[in-house]
Design an enzyme around this catalytic site. Structure first.
Site, PDB file in Angstrom:
ATOM      1  N   CYS A  98       0.847  -1.204   0.000  1.00  0.00           N
ATOM      2  CA  CYS A  98       0.000   0.000   0.000  1.00  0.00           C
ATOM      3  C   CYS A  98       0.878   1.247   0.000  1.00  0.00           C
ATOM      4  O   CYS A  98       1.877   1.304   0.701  1.00  0.00           O
ATOM      5  CB  CYS A  98      -0.879  -0.047   1.236  1.00  0.00           C
ATOM      6  SG  CYS A  98      -1.698   1.482   1.677  1.00  0.00           S
ATOM      7  N   CYS A 102      -3.978   7.376  -1.405  1.00  0.00           N
ATOM      8  CA  CYS A 102      -5.298   7.370  -2.054  1.00  0.00           C
ATOM      9  C   CYS A 102      -6.416   7.797  -1.122  1.00  0.00           C
ATOM     10  O   CYS A 102      -7.431   8.316  -1.583  1.00  0.00           O
ATOM     11  CB  CYS A 102      -5.621   5.980  -2.579  1.00  0.00           C
ATOM     12  SG  CYS A 102      -4.221   4.903  -2.743  1.00  0.00           S
ATOM     13  N   THR A 189      -4.674   5.009   7.698  1.00  0.00           N
ATOM     14  CA  THR A 189      -3.633   4.657   6.735  1.00  0.00           C
ATOM     15  C   THR A 189      -2.810   5.887   6.339  1.00  0.00           C
ATOM     16  O   THR A 189      -3.376   6.906   5.945  1.00  0.00           O
ATOM     17  CB  THR A 189      -4.275   4.038   5.479  1.00  0.00           C
ATOM     18  OG1 THR A 189      -4.955   2.855   5.857  1.00  0.00           O
ATOM     19  CG2 THR A 189      -3.228   3.710   4.419  1.00  0.00           C
ATOM     20  N   GLU A 256      -0.850   1.985   9.921  1.00  0.00           N
ATOM     21  CA  GLU A 256      -2.020   2.719  10.397  1.00  0.00           C
ATOM     22  C   GLU A 256      -1.828   3.277  11.809  1.00  0.00           C
ATOM     23  O   GLU A 256      -1.052   2.739  12.600  1.00  0.00           O
ATOM     24  CB  GLU A 256      -3.253   1.798  10.386  1.00  0.00           C
ATOM     25  CG  GLU A 256      -3.926   1.680   9.026  1.00  0.00           C
ATOM     26  CD  GLU A 256      -3.187   0.812   8.021  1.00  0.00           C
ATOM     27  OE1 GLU A 256      -2.404  -0.059   8.441  1.00  0.00           O
ATOM     28  OE2 GLU A 256      -3.393   1.002   6.807  1.00  0.00           O
ATOM     29  N   HIS A 291     -13.164   5.091  -2.746  1.00  0.00           N
ATOM     30  CA  HIS A 291     -12.097   4.287  -2.142  1.00  0.00           C
ATOM     31  C   HIS A 291     -12.198   2.814  -2.548  1.00  0.00           C
ATOM     32  O   HIS A 291     -11.197   2.135  -2.728  1.00  0.00           O
ATOM     33  CB  HIS A 291     -12.133   4.449  -0.623  1.00  0.00           C
ATOM     34  CG  HIS A 291     -10.818   4.147   0.022  1.00  0.00           C
ATOM     35  ND1 HIS A 291      -9.610   4.586  -0.487  1.00  0.00           N
ATOM     36  CD2 HIS A 291     -10.497   3.421   1.121  1.00  0.00           C
ATOM     37  CE1 HIS A 291      -8.627   4.150   0.270  1.00  0.00           C
ATOM     38  NE2 HIS A 291      -9.128   3.424   1.248  1.00  0.00           N
ATOM     39  N   TYR A 295      -9.544  -0.686  -5.146  1.00  0.00           N
ATOM     40  CA  TYR A 295      -9.068  -2.027  -4.810  1.00  0.00           C
ATOM     41  C   TYR A 295      -8.874  -2.933  -6.028  1.00  0.00           C
ATOM     42  O   TYR A 295      -8.260  -3.991  -5.927  1.00  0.00           O
ATOM     43  CB  TYR A 295      -9.981  -2.660  -3.750  1.00  0.00           C
ATOM     44  CG  TYR A 295      -9.605  -2.153  -2.363  1.00  0.00           C
ATOM     45  CD1 TYR A 295      -9.794  -0.814  -2.018  1.00  0.00           C
ATOM     46  CD2 TYR A 295      -9.024  -2.995  -1.421  1.00  0.00           C
ATOM     47  CE1 TYR A 295      -9.418  -0.331  -0.776  1.00  0.00           C
ATOM     48  CE2 TYR A 295      -8.646  -2.524  -0.176  1.00  0.00           C
ATOM     49  CZ  TYR A 295      -8.843  -1.203   0.143  1.00  0.00           C
ATOM     50  OH  TYR A 295      -8.457  -0.726   1.377  1.00  0.00           O
ATOM     51  N   CYS A 298      -4.824  -1.084  -6.750  1.00  0.00           N
ATOM     52  CA  CYS A 298      -3.675  -1.433  -5.898  1.00  0.00           C
ATOM     53  C   CYS A 298      -3.592  -2.936  -5.613  1.00  0.00           C
ATOM     54  O   CYS A 298      -2.514  -3.513  -5.659  1.00  0.00           O
ATOM     55  CB  CYS A 298      -3.699  -0.626  -4.605  1.00  0.00           C
ATOM     56  SG  CYS A 298      -4.997  -1.077  -3.446  1.00  0.00           S
ATOM     57  N   GLU A 442      -6.491  -6.477   5.695  1.00  0.00           N
ATOM     58  CA  GLU A 442      -6.682  -5.199   4.997  1.00  0.00           C
ATOM     59  C   GLU A 442      -7.569  -5.390   3.767  1.00  0.00           C
ATOM     60  O   GLU A 442      -8.413  -4.545   3.466  1.00  0.00           O
ATOM     61  CB  GLU A 442      -5.309  -4.639   4.601  1.00  0.00           C
ATOM     62  CG  GLU A 442      -5.292  -3.119   4.479  1.00  0.00           C
ATOM     63  CD  GLU A 442      -5.892  -2.621   3.179  1.00  0.00           C
ATOM     64  OE1 GLU A 442      -6.457  -1.523   3.178  1.00  0.00           O
ATOM     65  OE2 GLU A 442      -5.785  -3.335   2.164  1.00  0.00           O
TER      66      GLU A 442
HETATM   67 FE1  SF4 Z   1      -3.450   1.486   0.257  1.00  0.00          FE
HETATM   68 FE2  SF4 Z   1      -4.837   0.523  -1.791  1.00  0.00          FE
HETATM   69 FE3  SF4 Z   1      -6.075   1.846   0.200  1.00  0.00          FE
HETATM   70 FE4  SF4 Z   1      -4.465   3.107  -1.560  1.00  0.00          FE
HETATM   71  S1  SF4 Z   1      -6.433   2.090  -1.989  1.00  0.00           S
HETATM   72  S2  SF4 Z   1      -4.550   3.399   0.636  1.00  0.00           S
HETATM   73  S3  SF4 Z   1      -2.873   1.576  -1.901  1.00  0.00           S
HETATM   74  S4  SF4 Z   1      -4.999  -0.139   0.341  1.00  0.00           S
HETATM   75 FE    FE Z   2      -7.537   1.535   3.094  1.00  0.00          FE
END
Ligand code: SF4
Ligand code: FE
Length: 478
Positions: A98, A102, A189, A256, A291, A295, A298, A442
């Site tokens: 990660c 974002c 995060t 986090e 958000h 997914y 990433c 996660e």
């Molecule tokens: Fe991390 Fe993916 Fe969330 Fe971005 S979208 S903060 S890379 S887990």
């Molecule tokens: Fe997240």
């Protein structure tokens, strides 16, 4: 725009109070526990300087008219939404984890739309204040932590019904010059290595919850802010060397904090919502959809790395020619690309908002993340299946380096003789890092737990229309 090094230097100028293992972290850039997370976030700066990736990493700001880092950009087209996904996949391929930035991007995009809608109803000036702050973020290329998730206390009770009023972030005082807020945000995060946080409500709010309808921008080192940096699976390995971490440079998932806001003062020009409860639900929905869109970016980039590690391990084990191995690698790829398809689809089906920016398709964005809660587990299960049990029983790297046991390990951990034991162990540790513990949790709960997606899917599914379709064909009068 800053480069990676300038980003690190900029963090050194901040003085956030962050605790880990009972002690204060002096410098997030240098502390062994936070350093890899900083490195990962720094990639969002570094790659923006690379001509090869500038199309994905930068965008034309509608506020400044200049190129800005895409992580500070308000989406101006469907192409922007698509490029966001492609950018995330690309960075995740390079970090294997990660890169945290974002969450702030999504919070900013949700706030851009919500402040516009609130102003339209109430004649307030939140949107103007927010865009002024956003311009400052873009011009200084800041990393913003999206601070939505409250600690939530008793889930049976609404925010104003909690026995402790601080279990949801709320306004404790309205002053001439600003507001004072109190509460705590959890699972934050990238917070430890951000410049500022953008606070927004965490849930639907009802009458009586007005004090909890608050959105505002707060520097991470503002007076009254304390962060506690969380643990991750195998995090202590970082203190013992690099090999056993699997990904020493970029760590494992986000890093986090529990961020406590103890009577933090926020001036009015940084307050973007103050009491408008009826907009909380829509605000949360938009943030969550943006958000959840990510997914299939990433996690797919991370899956690319994990599938590569699995394929390599199969070769290093001398098992790659078995048809069931090939079949499992195909399945892993299929699961990853399915998430990618959903991310692209929710972007291409995005719509232009009255505020002028683009918003993803809510239903499809929720499908992305619901798939992720299952697919990442299955991808990881198949990685473990192919790799073999040795990923769970490997010796300590100190034993690997010991003059007594090292030669034994180097002899007995060779599989396919074309590869060294050391390379086989390195790939096994990377695979272990990416497919277990915190990384999987996660995938399950990041951007919301599966039930949150199911609720949204039902809400967006237009069941009545589906019933009508059936009734029409069957000649049933409803
Ligand atoms: Fe991390 Fe993916 Fe969330 Fe971005 S979208 S903060 S890379 S887990
Ligand atoms: Fe997240």
């Amino acid at each position: 725009m800053m480069n990676g090094q300038q980003y690190k230097e900029s963090l050194k100028k901040l003085k956030p109070i962050i605790y880990y293992m009972g002690e204060k972290i002096d410098s997030v850039v240098d502390h062994p526990m936070t350093k890899p997370h900083v490195n990962s976030a720094a990639m969002t700066y570094e790659l923006a300087q690379d001509p090869l990736y500038q199309n994905l990493m930068t965008a034309d700001s509608h506020l400044t008219g200049t190129k800005v880092n895409r992580f500070t950009h308000v989406h101006q087209s469907k192409e922007d939404l698509v490029n966001k996904v492609k950018m995330m996949r690309m960075i995740a391929q390079k970090t294997g984890t990660c890169f945290q930035r974002c969450v702030g991007l999504d919070a900013m995009n949700a706030t851009f739309i919500t402040t516009y809608n609130v102003d339209k109803k109430y004649g307030t000036d939140y949107h103007k204040k927010f865009t002024a702050w956003l311009k400052y973020v873009q011009e200084n290329d800041l990393m913003i932590a999206g601070a939505m998730t409250d600690v939530k206390g008793n889930r049976n009770k609404k925010p104003s019904g909690q026995s402790d009023p601080d279990l949801f972030t709320h306004i404790v005082e309205k002053r001439e010059d600003g507001i004072v807020i109190k509460g705590a945000k959890a699972h934050m995060t990238g917070m430890a290595n951000s410049h500022e946080m953008l606070i927004l409500p965490t849930t639907n709010l009802l009458e009586g919850d007005e004090a909890y309808a608050v959105a505002c921008a707060v520097p991470v080192d503002a007076k009254g802010v304390t962060h506690v940096f969380g643990r991750q699976t195998n995090d202590q390995r970082r203190l013992q060397g690099d090999l056993d971490t699997g990904n020493a440079e970029y760590a494992i998932v986000g890093g986090e904090t529990l961020t406590v806001l103890d009577n933090v003062f926020v001036p009015w020009d940084r307050v973007f919502m103050c009491g408008e409860i009826e907009f909380a639900q829509d605000y949360v929905t938009r943030f969550a959809a943006y958000h959840r869109q990510n997914y299939g970016g990433c996690k797919v980039g991370n899956s690319d790395v994990l599938i590569g590690a699995t394929s390599l391990i199969a070769k290093m084990n001398g098992a790659n020619k078995a048809s069931h191995i090939k079949d499992k690698l195909i399945e892993m790829t299929h699961l990853a690309e399915t998430m990618y398809c959903c991310s692209l689809a929710c972007s291409y089906e995005g719509v232009k908002e009255e505020a002028g920016s683009y918003y993803v398709n809510t239903l499809l964005a929720n499908e992305v993340k619901l798939n992720c809660t299952k697919n990442m587990y299955e991808i990881s299960r198949l990685a473990h299946d192919i790799a073999g049990g040795f990923i769970a029983t490997l010796p300590h790297e100190w034993d690997f380096n010991s003059p007594v046991t090292g030669p034994l390990i180097k002899k007995y951990f060779v599989g396919n003789e074309e590869y060294s034991a050391e390379d086989r162990i390195k790939i096994a540790r990377l695979l272990e890092n990416m497919s277990g513990g915190t990384a999987l949790a996660e995938s399950m709960h990041g951007a919301g737990s599966p039930q949150a997606m199911r609720i949204m899917i039902l809400r967006e599914s237009n069941m009545e229309q589906k019933e009508e379709l059936a009734a029409n064909l069957a000649h049933v009068k409803l």
